[in-house]
Enzyme design. Sequence first.
Site, PDB file in Angstrom:
ATOM      1  N   CYS A 188    -107.323  28.036 -47.983  1.00  0.00           N
ATOM      2  CA  CYS A 188    -107.210  27.734 -46.553  1.00  0.00           C
ATOM      3  C   CYS A 188    -108.484  27.987 -45.767  1.00  0.00           C
ATOM      4  O   CYS A 188    -108.871  27.172 -44.923  1.00  0.00           O
ATOM      5  CB  CYS A 188    -106.046  28.506 -45.938  1.00  0.00           C
ATOM      6  SG  CYS A 188    -106.284  30.302 -45.819  1.00  0.00           S
TER       7      CYS A 188
ATOM      8  N   GLU B 203    -107.172  24.781 -54.286  1.00  0.00           N
ATOM      9  CA  GLU B 203    -107.241  25.465 -55.590  1.00  0.00           C
ATOM     10  C   GLU B 203    -107.896  26.827 -55.449  1.00  0.00           C
ATOM     11  O   GLU B 203    -108.689  27.063 -54.536  1.00  0.00           O
ATOM     12  CB  GLU B 203    -107.981  24.601 -56.623  1.00  0.00           C
ATOM     13  CG  GLU B 203    -109.323  24.046 -56.161  1.00  0.00           C
ATOM     14  CD  GLU B 203    -110.511  24.763 -56.776  1.00  0.00           C
ATOM     15  OE1 GLU B 203    -110.347  25.938 -57.184  1.00  0.00           O
ATOM     16  OE2 GLU B 203    -111.596  24.168 -56.823  1.00  0.00           O
TER      17      GLU B 203
ATOM     18  N   HIS C 186    -103.788  33.651 -43.377  1.00  0.00           N
ATOM     19  CA  HIS C 186    -103.863  32.194 -43.445  1.00  0.00           C
ATOM     20  C   HIS C 186    -104.561  31.644 -42.209  1.00  0.00           C
ATOM     21  O   HIS C 186    -104.285  32.067 -41.085  1.00  0.00           O
ATOM     22  CB  HIS C 186    -102.472  31.567 -43.558  1.00  0.00           C
ATOM     23  CG  HIS C 186    -102.501  30.073 -43.578  1.00  0.00           C
ATOM     24  ND1 HIS C 186    -103.112  29.356 -44.591  1.00  0.00           N
ATOM     25  CD2 HIS C 186    -102.040  29.147 -42.690  1.00  0.00           C
ATOM     26  CE1 HIS C 186    -103.004  28.061 -44.335  1.00  0.00           C
ATOM     27  NE2 HIS C 186    -102.367  27.908 -43.191  1.00  0.00           N
TER      28      HIS C 186
ATOM     29  N   ASP D 196    -103.306  21.539 -40.128  1.00  0.00           N
ATOM     30  CA  ASP D 196    -103.524  22.446 -41.255  1.00  0.00           C
ATOM     31  C   ASP D 196    -103.741  21.615 -42.515  1.00  0.00           C
ATOM     32  O   ASP D 196    -102.848  20.883 -42.940  1.00  0.00           O
ATOM     33  CB  ASP D 196    -102.311  23.362 -41.420  1.00  0.00           C
ATOM     34  CG  ASP D 196    -102.547  24.491 -42.413  1.00  0.00           C
ATOM     35  OD1 ASP D 196    -103.548  24.442 -43.150  1.00  0.00           O
ATOM     36  OD2 ASP D 196    -101.721  25.428 -42.448  1.00  0.00           O
TER      37      ASP D 196
ATOM     38  N   ARG E  90    -117.698  18.524 -55.231  1.00  0.00           N
ATOM     39  CA  ARG E  90    -116.382  17.884 -55.319  1.00  0.00           C
ATOM     40  C   ARG E  90    -115.319  18.833 -55.869  1.00  0.00           C
ATOM     41  O   ARG E  90    -114.416  18.431 -56.602  1.00  0.00           O
ATOM     42  CB  ARG E  90    -116.453  16.590 -56.137  1.00  0.00           C
ATOM     43  CG  ARG E  90    -117.484  15.603 -55.623  1.00  0.00           C
ATOM     44  CD  ARG E  90    -117.418  14.278 -56.348  1.00  0.00           C
ATOM     45  NE  ARG E  90    -116.189  13.551 -56.030  1.00  0.00           N
ATOM     46  CZ  ARG E  90    -116.010  12.810 -54.929  1.00  0.00           C
ATOM     47  NH1 ARG E  90    -116.983  12.712 -54.028  1.00  0.00           N
ATOM     48  NH2 ARG E  90    -114.877  12.178 -54.725  1.00  0.00           N
TER      49      ARG E  90
END
Length: 388
Positions: free
Chosen positions: A189, A159, A229, A244, A184
Site C-alpha cells: 500500500c 506484492e 494502511h 485506494d 516493473r
Amino acid sequence: MSQPIDSIDGNRSHHAPAPNPHANPSEANTTKRALLLGYAPQTLEALRDELTELGVATGGTASLVHLESPEFDVAIHAPGTSSAERRQARELLGSHASLIEAPAALAVSRAASALEGEAPPAIDLDAYCARIGYRGPREATFHTLATLQEQHPAAIAFENLDVLMDKGIDLAPERIDAKLIDARRGGYCFEHNALFKRALTAMGFQVDGLIARVLWQAPAGSAPNLPTHMALRVWLDDTPWLVDVGFGGNMPTTPLDMTTSAPQPTPHGLYRVLPFGDGWRLQVWIEDRWRSLYELAPTPQLDIDYELPNWYTATHPDSHFRHRLTVALSTPEARYSLADQRLTVRTTDGQQTRTLLDADGLERTLHETFGLDVGPDWRPLLERIAES
C-alpha cells in the site's frame, strides 16, 4: 502597492523582515513574498512568524475576498480550500506565482522550497502512464481519476516479495519509481498509493494521504491494530472521494463517494463508506453480508508519517506480511489473488476457481499472471512456500 487584509487583526499590514539600514534599494526589491490562504488565525500567525525569520515577507488571509494585491511569488493554501477559491487564487496571482497545497506542518518548508526554486519530487508521467497503459487526457476530472484507478491495479501487482526476502521497503519517491515503474515490480500500500498520489498531483488533482487501521480478517472483538494502511482522499468540486490502489485483492477499483453511506457499485462488488467516530469505515459486500476492510482517520498525513508504519509492516515479526506471500491483480475481468501457494481467480460474473501451485507453478504464475520478472534469488523462497 496595496496589501492583503490581515485576517488576524484586520489591519492592512503584512509581516516583513526587519529593515536592514545597510541594505541598498536593489536588495529591498528582491524580497520574496508569500501568501498563506485558508489557515486558522492562530496557525496563520505562527506560520507568518516562521517565514519572517527566513526573510520572507508574508500576507495572510482566511478568504480570497480579502485579497487586494496579487503581487506574491508563491501562495500556500490549506487542505480543504474550495476549488472555487483555488481557481480565484490562480486568476489573481497569474502564471508567475506558484499555488501550492500544504498542511500547516509543511506550509513553511514548501513555501521556502518554492521560493528557492526547488521542485517537489517529480514523477515521469509519460513513464507512469505507459506502465499502466493509460492514453487518456491528463486533466483533473472524475473520468480521468476513475480510469486511472481502474488501470493502475490491473497493471501493477500488489506484492510483498521484498518483505519476505528481508530487503525492506524504501519509500523514497525515486526508489518507488525505480521499482514499480522501471523494474516493473509491484509493491504494497505505501508504495502503490504514494506513487498514485504523486501521479494524481502532477495531473492537477487535490489529494490527501490518509492512514487506516486494517480490520479485514481481524477476529471479532479483538483489540485494534496499529494504523498500517495508506489510502487517498481526492477532492473533485469540493466532494471527497476515497481512492485506494493498494489494498490487495479487496481494493475498490473505482472512486467511492465519502459523503454518502449508501452502497456503491464497482466492477468488483458493492462497497460502502460509513461515518465512524471522526473518520470512516470501509466495507465490502461478501457472502451476503457487509465485511469491514479498514477504518480511516480524517487527518491528512505527511509523507514522513508513513515511515514508521511502513517500517513496522516490513520488519516487525507480528506483521502478517512477514509470514505469508500475498500477490494480487485486479483487471476489468477478474481478480487474481495468490496467498502462499494458493491461487484464487474471481471473475466479475461471480465465478471462482482455486489452484494449489508447486514451486514451478508459483514462478510461472508470478510471471505470466502477475507480470513479474522472477529473479534468481526468489527460487529458495518459492520452494519454501510450496513445501509449507
